[in-house]
Motif scaffolding. Structure first.
Motif, PDB file in Angstrom:
ATOM      1  N   ARG A 159       3.190 -48.362  18.127  1.00  0.00           N
ATOM      2  CA  ARG A 159       4.078 -47.194  17.696  1.00  0.00           C
ATOM      3  C   ARG A 159       4.859 -47.643  16.530  1.00  0.00           C
ATOM      4  O   ARG A 159       5.376 -46.767  15.802  1.00  0.00           O
ATOM      5  N   ILE A 160       4.738 -48.800  15.799  1.00  0.00           N
ATOM      6  CA  ILE A 160       5.325 -48.996  14.598  1.00  0.00           C
ATOM      7  C   ILE A 160       4.645 -50.247  13.710  1.00  0.00           C
ATOM      8  O   ILE A 160       3.921 -50.892  14.545  1.00  0.00           O
ATOM      9  N   HIS A 213       4.994 -52.816  10.343  1.00  0.00           N
ATOM     10  CA  HIS A 213       6.072 -53.588   9.391  1.00  0.00           C
ATOM     11  C   HIS A 213       5.431 -53.346   7.834  1.00  0.00           C
ATOM     12  O   HIS A 213       4.339 -53.941   7.800  1.00  0.00           O
ATOM     13  N   PRO A 223      10.395 -51.546   8.764  1.00  0.00           N
ATOM     14  CA  PRO A 223       9.402 -50.899   9.992  1.00  0.00           C
ATOM     15  C   PRO A 223       9.499 -49.447   9.851  1.00  0.00           C
ATOM     16  O   PRO A 223      10.257 -48.576   9.405  1.00  0.00           O
ATOM     17  N   MET A 224       8.156 -48.980  10.174  1.00  0.00           N
ATOM     18  CA  MET A 224       7.820 -47.537   9.975  1.00  0.00           C
ATOM     19  C   MET A 224       6.898 -46.872  11.264  1.00  0.00           C
ATOM     20  O   MET A 224       6.032 -47.855  11.742  1.00  0.00           O
ATOM     21  N   ALA A 225       7.130 -45.841  11.453  1.00  0.00           N
ATOM     22  CA  ALA A 225       5.894 -45.281  12.413  1.00  0.00           C
ATOM     23  C   ALA A 225       4.606 -44.907  11.589  1.00  0.00           C
ATOM     24  O   ALA A 225       4.594 -45.325  10.170  1.00  0.00           O
ATOM     25  N   ILE A 241       0.718 -54.958  11.666  1.00  0.00           N
ATOM     26  CA  ILE A 241       1.032 -54.363  13.166  1.00  0.00           C
ATOM     27  C   ILE A 241       0.787 -55.569  14.133  1.00  0.00           C
ATOM     28  O   ILE A 241      -0.276 -56.127  14.002  1.00  0.00           O
ATOM     29  N   THR A 242       1.631 -55.668  15.031  1.00  0.00           N
ATOM     30  CA  THR A 242       1.416 -56.838  15.821  1.00  0.00           C
ATOM     31  C   THR A 242       1.872 -56.329  17.230  1.00  0.00           C
ATOM     32  O   THR A 242       2.664 -55.667  17.576  1.00  0.00           O
TER      33      THR A 242
END
Lengths: 211, 211
Positions: A31-32, A34, A47-49, A81-82
């Protein structure tokens, strides 16, 4: 500015992968992300979509945001992305760890300014977060499109790191009288909250129930 | 190298905060952070475990990891922690958003090399992830301490951004026949998995049941 990211894994190479399909699955489940970039020698991580259009990661934001202005200019970035999958609790602090899947994408983003492509890209971003929703919403206005920057980053130079499975304890610790194992994590949705300004009695759509 | 992070919020300043207690609560609730730094003009963003010792964020890793070597050298970094609290589904794509709490800390980390302080810091990291566990584990050996780098980053130059609450639709969209509201997210733990090499029948400790 072209820089070459060093995507080699020096430590624990068994945790690394260059699998494109795995990269896509990490993106599609997220969903997000970094987004890291550097301004005047200071790193920033925002953080971004996100969304994915085939072999490209999509990002968006306000045309007046500093992040967007800089990324549009081709600033080198790293998008990470984690997914945190669980705590790995070994018999020692030293061998305790986490189960996770992490993707780092390196490169420079391109702006998508063609209005038709932009509309399509923004639709992908909506569908990424709430599959099934786009068709319910009115189309974006020209003003809204002009107020939004859409960026595309090729999923080409990337690095995956992951860990799964039980703890790997030192042989000398196996008989310690302490519980060892994995505590899995999962992101769930709680009961949806109606907007207080809904004037009609509209039930929660099915596509949100199964999110 | 000293650089001054620009922590001013240009857009939506109502979403920003400089509240130290809020920063601590964001850290204390987090299981991972994303650490950004720059090498040869290429930004990197790496997921890491974290802990907090009063006014300092603690990070750790292998002494031979490239990240640790560079951060120990005082490289400027940005550590970002994000809690995704929910999807904000407005009647338009444009006004749809996310509820979140995000903290960015800027600075340069210092290595904690004194063995007693290092032991204490590593204990904090274990307790951060699984409060109650440290006392059950054997102490770290000298070899383990020497194989681990512990870093401390002051929680001084930071920026908080957050959003909460229902969607803010355009007045002209309020009567649209589409559900609007918030779908909250929550990270939960699933049933713990015993390590397959447990030789004794050791039940899951209470402190992990209530994680």
């Amino acid at each position: 500015m072209t820089v070459q990211a060093d995507t080699r894994l020096r430590r624990l190479p068994e945790r690394g992968s260059q699998d494109f399909d795995l990269a896509c699955s990490i993106i599609d489940e997220a969903r997000i992300c970094h987004v890291g970039f550097t301004l005047d020698e200071q790193p920033y991580v925002i953080p971004m979509a996100l969304g994915r259009d085939g072999k490209n990661l999509l990002l968006h934001g306000s045309v007046v945001s500093r992040v967007m202005l800089n990324l549009t200019g081709g600033l080198p970035c790293c998008v990470t992305i984690t997914h945190l999958d669980g705590l790995v609790l070994a018999r020692s602090a030293f061998h305790s760890s986490m189960n996770y899947r992490s993707l780092m994408i390196f490169g420079s983003a391109c702006e998508i300014s063609d209005l038709e492509q932009k509309n399509r890209g923004l639709d992908i971003l909506v569908e990424h977060l709430a599959p099934g929703r786009r068709v319910e919403l009115r189309g974006s206005t020209r003003k809204e499109l002009n107020a939004t920057t859409l960026l595309s980053l090729p999923i080409e130079a990337f690095s995956i790191k992951s860990r799964s499975g039980p703890p790997s304890d030192a042989a000398s610790d196996i008989d310690a009288a302490v519980w060892a194992g994995v505590v899995p994590f999962r992101l769930i949705t709680d009961e949806a909250l109606d907007a207080p300004d809904m004037t009609m009695n509209i039930p929660l759509p099915d596509y949100l129930r199964t999110l």
